[in-house]
Motif scaffolding. Structure first.
Motif, mmCIF file in Angstrom:
data_model
loop_
_atom_site.group_PDB
_atom_site.id
_atom_site.type_symbol
_atom_site.label_atom_id
_atom_site.label_comp_id
_atom_site.label_asym_id
_atom_site.label_seq_id
_atom_site.Cartn_x
_atom_site.Cartn_y
_atom_site.Cartn_z
ATOM 1 N N VAL A 31 2.717 2.124 -6.042
ATOM 2 C CA VAL A 31 3.079 0.951 -6.846
ATOM 3 C C VAL A 31 4.594 0.757 -6.822
ATOM 4 O O VAL A 31 5.090 -0.362 -6.639
ATOM 5 C CB VAL A 31 2.530 1.068 -8.284
ATOM 6 N N SER A 34 5.577 -0.389 -3.368
ATOM 7 C CA SER A 34 5.191 -1.784 -3.191
ATOM 8 C C SER A 34 6.157 -2.727 -3.900
ATOM 9 O O SER A 34 6.442 -3.823 -3.401
ATOM 10 C CB SER A 34 3.762 -1.994 -3.703
ATOM 11 N N ALA A 44 1.270 -2.499 1.012
ATOM 12 C CA ALA A 44 0.302 -3.200 0.157
ATOM 13 C C ALA A 44 -1.118 -2.691 0.410
ATOM 14 O O ALA A 44 -1.880 -2.463 -0.535
ATOM 15 C CB ALA A 44 0.385 -4.705 0.393
ATOM 16 N N TYR A 45 -1.464 -2.488 1.673
ATOM 17 C CA TYR A 45 -2.802 -1.981 2.009
ATOM 18 C C TYR A 45 -3.028 -0.591 1.428
ATOM 19 O O TYR A 45 -4.071 -0.321 0.810
ATOM 20 C CB TYR A 45 -2.986 -1.977 3.526
ATOM 21 N N THR A 47 -1.565 0.703 -1.078
ATOM 22 C CA THR A 47 -1.592 0.583 -2.538
ATOM 23 C C THR A 47 -2.953 0.074 -2.998
ATOM 24 O O THR A 47 -3.517 0.577 -3.986
ATOM 25 C CB THR A 47 -0.455 -0.340 -3.030
ATOM 26 N N ALA A 48 -3.506 -0.883 -2.287
ATOM 27 C CA ALA A 48 -4.855 -1.376 -2.608
ATOM 28 C C ALA A 48 -5.866 -0.244 -2.481
ATOM 29 O O ALA A 48 -6.712 -0.043 -3.364
ATOM 30 C CB ALA A 48 -5.222 -2.532 -1.669
ATOM 31 N N HIS A 51 -5.875 2.248 -5.296
ATOM 32 C CA HIS A 51 -6.490 1.676 -6.497
ATOM 33 C C HIS A 51 -8.012 1.717 -6.384
ATOM 34 O O HIS A 51 -8.707 2.037 -7.360
ATOM 35 C CB HIS A 51 -5.995 0.247 -6.743
ATOM 36 N N TYR A 63 -3.175 -6.478 -4.066
ATOM 37 C CA TYR A 63 -2.562 -5.717 -2.985
ATOM 38 C C TYR A 63 -3.278 -5.980 -1.661
ATOM 39 O O TYR A 63 -2.639 -6.120 -0.619
ATOM 40 C CB TYR A 63 -2.530 -4.221 -3.303
ATOM 41 N N TYR A 64 -4.614 -6.041 -1.699
ATOM 42 C CA TYR A 64 -5.357 -6.386 -0.479
ATOM 43 C C TYR A 64 -4.967 -7.778 0.005
ATOM 44 O O TYR A 64 -4.737 -7.994 1.196
ATOM 45 C CB TYR A 64 -6.870 -6.371 -0.726
ATOM 46 N N ARG A 66 -2.217 -9.407 -0.519
ATOM 47 C CA ARG A 66 -0.845 -9.343 0.019
ATOM 48 C C ARG A 66 -0.846 -8.702 1.406
ATOM 49 O O ARG A 66 -0.154 -9.173 2.314
ATOM 50 C CB ARG A 66 0.054 -8.566 -0.933
ATOM 51 N N ALA A 67 -1.608 -7.637 1.564
ATOM 52 C CA ALA A 67 -1.669 -6.953 2.865
ATOM 53 C C ALA A 67 -2.192 -7.883 3.947
ATOM 54 O O ALA A 67 -1.650 -7.933 5.057
ATOM 55 C CB ALA A 67 -2.542 -5.708 2.763
#
Length: 167
Positions: A31, A34, A44-45, A47-48, A51, A63-64, A66-67
């Motif tokens: 996080v 990111s 971002a990927y 980080t997703a 989660h 995050y997904y 954004r990725a």
């Protein structure tokens, strides 16, 4: 430090933490990373993904998104992000978004049977059971090494096209 202000090393450490089962610590690091690199698709990927592993599907979605909106993901990571986002949408009951995301994933990666399987589940969720069964039966017929199924592969593939056919 190597990479953009230690980005590479920080990302590698966070991924290692996730892989080692220290998911909450990995989440905190990702996080923060990111926030430092908001346009970085790979960060971002990851980080997703962390989660999702923690059952925080709702927090994974942005995050997904954004990725997938960014550039720089490897083909494998892009496929994983499409599957992750589509599956997450389905888990959250956002079925039309799941179908759209997973359909796009299947179009982009037509050989990926995991995407097809998750798409079939989402199709079922939106009331498209016929399309879901067709997709699953086709995947089953094309991938199974079970000798009992191999013998019936032509019939399974035939009926996958239309389960309601009467001959």
């Amino acid at each position: 430090m190597t990479g953009a202000d230690g980005r590479d090393a920080s990302l590698a450490r966070a991924v290692r933490l996730r892989e080692d089962g220290l998911r909450e610590e990995a989440r905190e690091r990702l996080v923060a990373l990111s926030a430092r690199f908001p346009d970085d698709a790979e960060v971002a990927y990851q980080t997703a993904w962390v989660h999702d592993t923690l059952g925080l599907e709702g927090d994974a979605v942005p995050y997904y998104v954004r990725a997938l909106a960014g550039s720089g993901l490897s083909a494998d990571d892009r496929r994983g992000a499409l599957l992750g986002l589509g599956s997450t949408y389905r888990t959250l009951g956002r079925y039309p978004e799941a179908v759209a995301t997973l359909s796009g994933g299947v179009t982009e990666f037509p050989e990926d049977n995991a995407l097809k399987t998750f798409l079939a589940m989402a199709l079922y969720n939106v009331g498209r059971a016929h399309d879901a069964m067709r997709l699953l039966l086709t995947v089953l017929a094309q991938t199974s090494d079970d000798p009992d199924l191999i013998a019936y592969r032509p019939a399974i593939e035939h009926y996958a096209m239309d389960l309601d056919v009467v001959e």
